[in-house]
Design a protein around this motif. Sequence first.
Motif, PDB file in Angstrom:
ATOM      1  N   GLU A 225      -3.992   6.446 -27.091  1.00  0.00           N
ATOM      2  CA  GLU A 225      -5.281   6.609 -28.023  1.00  0.00           C
ATOM      3  C   GLU A 225      -4.862   7.146 -29.695  1.00  0.00           C
ATOM      4  O   GLU A 225      -3.733   7.799 -29.421  1.00  0.00           O
ATOM      5  CB  GLU A 225      -6.455   7.563 -27.777  1.00  0.00           C
ATOM      6  CG  GLU A 225      -6.925   7.151 -26.246  1.00  0.00           C
ATOM      7  CD  GLU A 225      -7.833   6.020 -26.115  1.00  0.00           C
ATOM      8  OE1 GLU A 225      -8.341   5.760 -27.374  1.00  0.00           O
ATOM      9  OE2 GLU A 225      -7.890   5.318 -25.280  1.00  0.00           O
ATOM     10  N   SER A 274      -7.163  17.378 -20.426  1.00  0.00           N
ATOM     11  CA  SER A 274      -8.174  16.487 -20.874  1.00  0.00           C
ATOM     12  C   SER A 274      -7.409  15.699 -22.397  1.00  0.00           C
ATOM     13  O   SER A 274      -6.610  16.172 -23.001  1.00  0.00           O
ATOM     14  CB  SER A 274      -9.418  17.190 -21.476  1.00  0.00           C
ATOM     15  OG  SER A 274      -9.086  18.250 -22.373  1.00  0.00           O
ATOM     16  N   SER A 276      -9.016  15.207 -25.111  1.00  0.00           N
ATOM     17  CA  SER A 276      -9.464  16.285 -26.165  1.00  0.00           C
ATOM     18  C   SER A 276      -8.353  17.391 -26.674  1.00  0.00           C
ATOM     19  O   SER A 276      -8.181  17.672 -27.770  1.00  0.00           O
ATOM     20  CB  SER A 276     -10.944  16.514 -26.159  1.00  0.00           C
ATOM     21  OG  SER A 276     -10.884  17.482 -25.093  1.00  0.00           O
ATOM     22  N   GLU A 277      -7.830  17.908 -25.575  1.00  0.00           N
ATOM     23  CA  GLU A 277      -6.820  18.982 -25.620  1.00  0.00           C
ATOM     24  C   GLU A 277      -5.753  18.557 -26.368  1.00  0.00           C
ATOM     25  O   GLU A 277      -5.140  18.952 -27.330  1.00  0.00           O
ATOM     26  CB  GLU A 277      -6.691  19.643 -24.256  1.00  0.00           C
ATOM     27  CG  GLU A 277      -5.789  20.825 -24.312  1.00  0.00           C
ATOM     28  CD  GLU A 277      -5.442  21.482 -23.008  1.00  0.00           C
ATOM     29  OE1 GLU A 277      -4.810  22.520 -22.943  1.00  0.00           O
ATOM     30  OE2 GLU A 277      -5.712  20.952 -22.064  1.00  0.00           O
ATOM     31  N   ARG A 279      -5.267  15.633 -28.161  1.00  0.00           N
ATOM     32  CA  ARG A 279      -5.571  15.013 -29.260  1.00  0.00           C
ATOM     33  C   ARG A 279      -5.665  16.550 -30.414  1.00  0.00           C
ATOM     34  O   ARG A 279      -5.297  16.022 -31.591  1.00  0.00           O
ATOM     35  CB  ARG A 279      -6.703  14.405 -29.249  1.00  0.00           C
ATOM     36  CG  ARG A 279      -7.244  13.508 -30.576  1.00  0.00           C
ATOM     37  CD  ARG A 279      -8.414  12.928 -30.453  1.00  0.00           C
ATOM     38  NE  ARG A 279      -9.777  13.910 -30.388  1.00  0.00           N
ATOM     39  CZ  ARG A 279     -10.432  13.716 -29.225  1.00  0.00           C
ATOM     40  NH1 ARG A 279     -10.134  12.964 -28.070  1.00  0.00           N
ATOM     41  NH2 ARG A 279     -11.346  14.533 -28.996  1.00  0.00           N
ATOM     42  N   SER A 280      -6.489  17.332 -29.957  1.00  0.00           N
ATOM     43  CA  SER A 280      -6.775  18.529 -31.033  1.00  0.00           C
ATOM     44  C   SER A 280      -5.220  18.905 -31.382  1.00  0.00           C
ATOM     45  O   SER A 280      -5.175  19.390 -32.419  1.00  0.00           O
ATOM     46  CB  SER A 280      -7.386  19.391 -30.628  1.00  0.00           C
ATOM     47  OG  SER A 280      -7.724  20.451 -31.216  1.00  0.00           O
TER      48      SER A 280
END
Length: 289
Positions: A225, A274, A276-277, A279-280
């Motif tokens: 992603e 996750s 989101s983890e 990616r952040s």
Amino acid sequence: MTPATPAATPVATPEAAPTAPVATPDAPVAAPAAAAVPDPTSDTGPEPAVRPRRRVLRTVGLIAVAAVLGLVGGTAVGYRIQADREPTLLPALNQPGLAYPAKPLPKGEEPEPLSAAEDHQLKAEGDLRKLLLPRPAGARAEGPDGWQSLSQYVDGYTLPDAALEFQLDQGIRRIATREWRVGEYKTVEINLVQYRAGSSNGAWEHVMDQQRIAGGEARSGSLGESVKGSSNGRYFVYPVRREAGYMDSYMARAFIAHGDIAITILMYDTRKISGSEIRSLAERQLGRL
């Protein structure tokens, strides 16, 4: 018995030679005799008409020779004229008139110099260790923290020798690393790998190579992603890996090229990670560059 008298043989008498007519003032001029028609039964036919063709070929040859001589002569004359001319001086390679803006701005209208926060090149030439994300609260140091040698860096690859050769070919310059542990099993490693300027962009090549490997592994399940704020950064979240006698293993990776710096982030845990983890984490590290 009287012998037979042989028959008389006729004697050919020569015909009288024709007398050429004599032209008189009042007599008309005799018409020319018609051209003789060749006898088709004769073994000797008329002579082939080859002379006109030879004349044509000879004429073409003379024209070709004249053209070649004219070309050679013209070239020689051109070289002679060029040699007699004075050499034309070339413009200087350093032309200050090409600077932008062409004319200096009036006093007081000069643009403000970039601040340290805006000058990305200045930040990249500084201490890379200061650009690494700080350890989160409650995390403890794990592994190298600060400068890392090339031998230590490639030792983490499946094929260290091939990784070493690749990095040297790309012109690797220095590596800043930070690694920490959260809880009992979760570890995070961030590397800022900087490359020297050259014919190729080492940071880009390194990131693209790692993304191809990550996307080609069946366990990744996707091409990754995109990372917000980057045109090339991608992160990958892998499914669980189970093996008899071992705890479940989860992994996530992120690879971003920013100028001459390659950002690589590796995350491991025994619990699910996750998207989101990771990616952040990648977006926050990119924001510090």
